[in-house]
Design a protein around this motif. Structure first.
Motif: not given
Lengths: 250, 393
Positions: A37-65
């Protein structure tokens, strides 16, 4: 085939900015999923969200592992359960010995799995083969973690951690950035060694170069916080030729 | 003895209170500086009153014939053991600094007219063990450490105490490094519930081309302050490093003056402070470059990590410069553990608590690893980890 990780309608923000806006993705066991995806699409945010990075606040949806919602799970618990992120920019930690760090991480995982911890000699034996394969000098493990490492050395060190920890879901965030051909080849070899038909890979990249070495099963195009297209590896050529703007949302 | 009685007293009164005579120059210096209080600049962050106000028993210092040991053993200010062939004797200090900034430097000399003189006349490694055994006591002694020209010596200094309480230790060094010599002093002091408070007031003269390496490792609780004045002659060098780990409500640290007197003299001062609980760390350090000290290089830095919101670091790095031809830098940072580093460790399955410990130990290790002797280095690491783990159970 049932997925090892299912991401449903994921919404996340960093600071005040909403980055992921309803992202859906399923990772199949043993498959390589590439996110482009292009710059700023959210690729790195997705990776951070999956590992529980403190920068990222989940506002909806689910990660089911593995059938369990991990939205609230601590980063170390996710790691112990088998989720691994190879960082785009691994931090330097002066004073923390690389080998000591890796052995602590491995023993934490072994303890979590009810296995016996490895002593220093057993651990060094385990590491020796991996170092050779990655073309890493043995002194790199006695140095401070990532301190003074070149870009290539840092990425090789990330792959070394992956090989030692044997995770089940491996997220590679821009693993090819800053690598010369030799380093890219060594890193790819390490990654391919982990492909055993059970582990899942999520390869996040700007460019198709890494995909010449790690053959993907699926290409997902991420744009404006959502996956807008999923296809087979043939999509790469289309992206190379026409760019992301030409991709229509499915 | 109640030391607060010395407050605002004149020469005759101090002489009478301390029962001394013929030392008027020192008494005058002490009176001019005054008994330290919260209002004294050097003691403003340290609760000196708490240490000065109790009624202390004074001790009789009776020299003993030292037995042979692998180290210098000083018990309550008296040398009881020595390595074979080592030159240690009691003598008056001939080189008292008449321009020291610390009044307790002078009080120490007034209370201890006979100092313990140690001559280092070979390329030697010496361990000095200080042991305190008396409760409710004022233990005062001073050591003169003389490093001969062209010699390269190392001193490892340790402190232990018996089951004591409410004792005050006033001690300190007058160190003299002769020309072209090197002296490394590694001080290791762990003071968790040690039962004594301490004020250590030092003077270090570094002669031409000599090299002083002073590393101190202060761990744990209680109250202690080291006050250090260093004078550097031509092409002399000092490398002063200080690791502080504090917990509970302890107040400890360093107040220092490094004075560049000779041309091409160099100094490096590095303080690393790890503060937990309601503790207070002190780094009040002045580098003064005199008119005569052209081409000086001076570097001063303090870093502090606060592990608790109630912990406090009083960092005051200062430069006082009278010339243009020099290189000098100073700085101080106070913060918390690096969140990125913590997350990186956690992302590999290491718990938050363990990751925090790893980062704190790493921060300390960068200073501990400057100790060349591997055995001593391991000992300091172990002491640090023990103190830190005890405070973080």
């Amino acid at each position: 085939m049932s997925s090892v990780m299912k991401i449903e309608n994921l919404q996340a923000k960093i600071g005040d900015k909403q980055i992921l806006k309803g992202l859906n993705l399923e990772l199949e066991p043993g498959k390589v999923h590439a996110i482009m995806g292009p710059n700023g699409a959210g690729k790195s945010t997705l990776s951070k969200a999956l590992v529980g990075h403190y920068d990222v606040e989940l506002t909806g949806g689910d990660i089911i592992y593995k059938g369990k919602n991990i939205n609230e799970m601590e980063p170390e618990e996710r790691a112990l359960e088998g989720i691994f992120l190879s960082f785009q920019h691994p931090v330097e930690i002066p004073g923390v010995n690389n080998a000591y760090f890796l052995r602590t991480a491995l023993n934490a995982k072994r303890k979590h799995e009810g296995k016996e911890e490895l002593n220093a000699a057993e651990f060094l034996r385990l590491m020796r083969d991996h170092l050779e394969m990655l073309g890493m000098k043995s002194d790199m493990i006695s140095r401070s973690l990532n301190e003074g490492f070149s870009g290539g050395e840092k990425k090789r060190n990330e792959i070394l951690q992956m090989l030692i920890l044997e995770p089940e879901v491996i997220i590679l965030d821009e693993i090819d950035s800053g690598l010369d051909i030799d380093a890219l080849r060594a890193v790819s070899e390490g990654i391919n060694k982990m492909k055993d038909g059970k582990r899942s890979f999520l390869v996040i990249t700007h460019y198709s170069r890494i995909l010449d070495y790690i053959e993907p099963d699926y290409i997902h195009v991420l744009k404006d916080g959502r996956i807008i297209k999923t296809a087979g590896p043939e999509l790469v050529a289309q992206l190379e030729e026409h760019g992301y703007d030409a991709i229509e949302e499915e | 003895m109640n030391l607060l009685e010395l407050k605002n007293k004149n020469l005759q009164e101090v002489n009478a209170l301390l029962g001394i005579k013929d030392r008027d120059i020192l008494v005058e210096r002490f009176c001019a500086l005054g008994l330290p209080s919260k209002k004294s600049e050097e003691y403003r962050y340290f609760d000196v009153k708490k240490l000065l106000e109790p009624e202390y028993k004074t001790l009789n210092y009776v020299p003993k014939t030292p037995k042979t040991s692998d180290k210098v053993e000083i018990v309550d200010g008296v040398v009881i053991a020595l390595p074979k062939g080592m030159r240690v004797y009691n003598d008056a200090c001939q080189m008292i600094d008449m321009d020291h900034f610390d009044p307790l430097y002078y009080l120490g000399h007034l209370l201890s007219p006979q100092t313990i003189k140690i001559e280092l006349d070979g390329d030697v490694e010496v361990e000095i063990e200080h042991r305190f055994t008396k409760s409710d006591a004022l233990i005062n002694y001073r050591i003169v450490l003389y490093n001969q020209a062209n010699r390269h010596a190392t001193v490892y200094e340790n402190f232990i105490s018996d089951d004591i309480e409410n004792t005050l230790v006033l001690y300190g060094y007058d160190m003299h490094l002769a020309q072209d010599s090197t002296l490394r002093v590694v001080k290791m002091q762990s003071m968790q519930d040690a039962g004594y408070g301490m004020v250590a007031s030092h003077k270090v003269n570094v002669a031409k081309n000599a090299n002083a390496i002073l590393k101190s490792f202060d761990l744990g609780g209680d109250q202690a302050l080291q006050l250090l004045k260093v004078e550097l002659a031509e092409r002399a060098h000092v490398d002063a490093g200080h690791l502080l780990y504090l917990n509970e409500d302890s107040k400890r640290g360093t107040v220092s003056q490094i004075v560049h007197v000779g041309e091409h003299s160099t100094s490096k001062q590095e303080a690393k402070n790890i503060l937990d609980g309601k503790s207070r760390g002190i780094f009040d350090a002045l580098i003064r470059v005199e008119h005569s000290a052209k081409y000086t290089k001076a570097e001063q830095n303090s870093k502090a990590i606060l592990l608790h919101e109630d912990a406090y670091m009083a960092a005051k790095p200062q430069l006082e410069i009278y010339i243009d031809e020099l290189e000098a830098s100073h700085g101080a940072t106070t913060g918390q553990l690096d969140r990125k580093q913590l997350f990186y460790l956690q992302s590999r399955g290491i718990s938050y608590t363990e990751a925090r410990k790893m980062l704190v130990i790493a921060f300390a290790n960068t200073l501990i690893e400057q100790v060349k002797d591997t055995r001593q280095q391991e000992r300091i690491k172990a002491s640090f980890e023990e103190a830190f783990y005890k405070g973080n159970m």
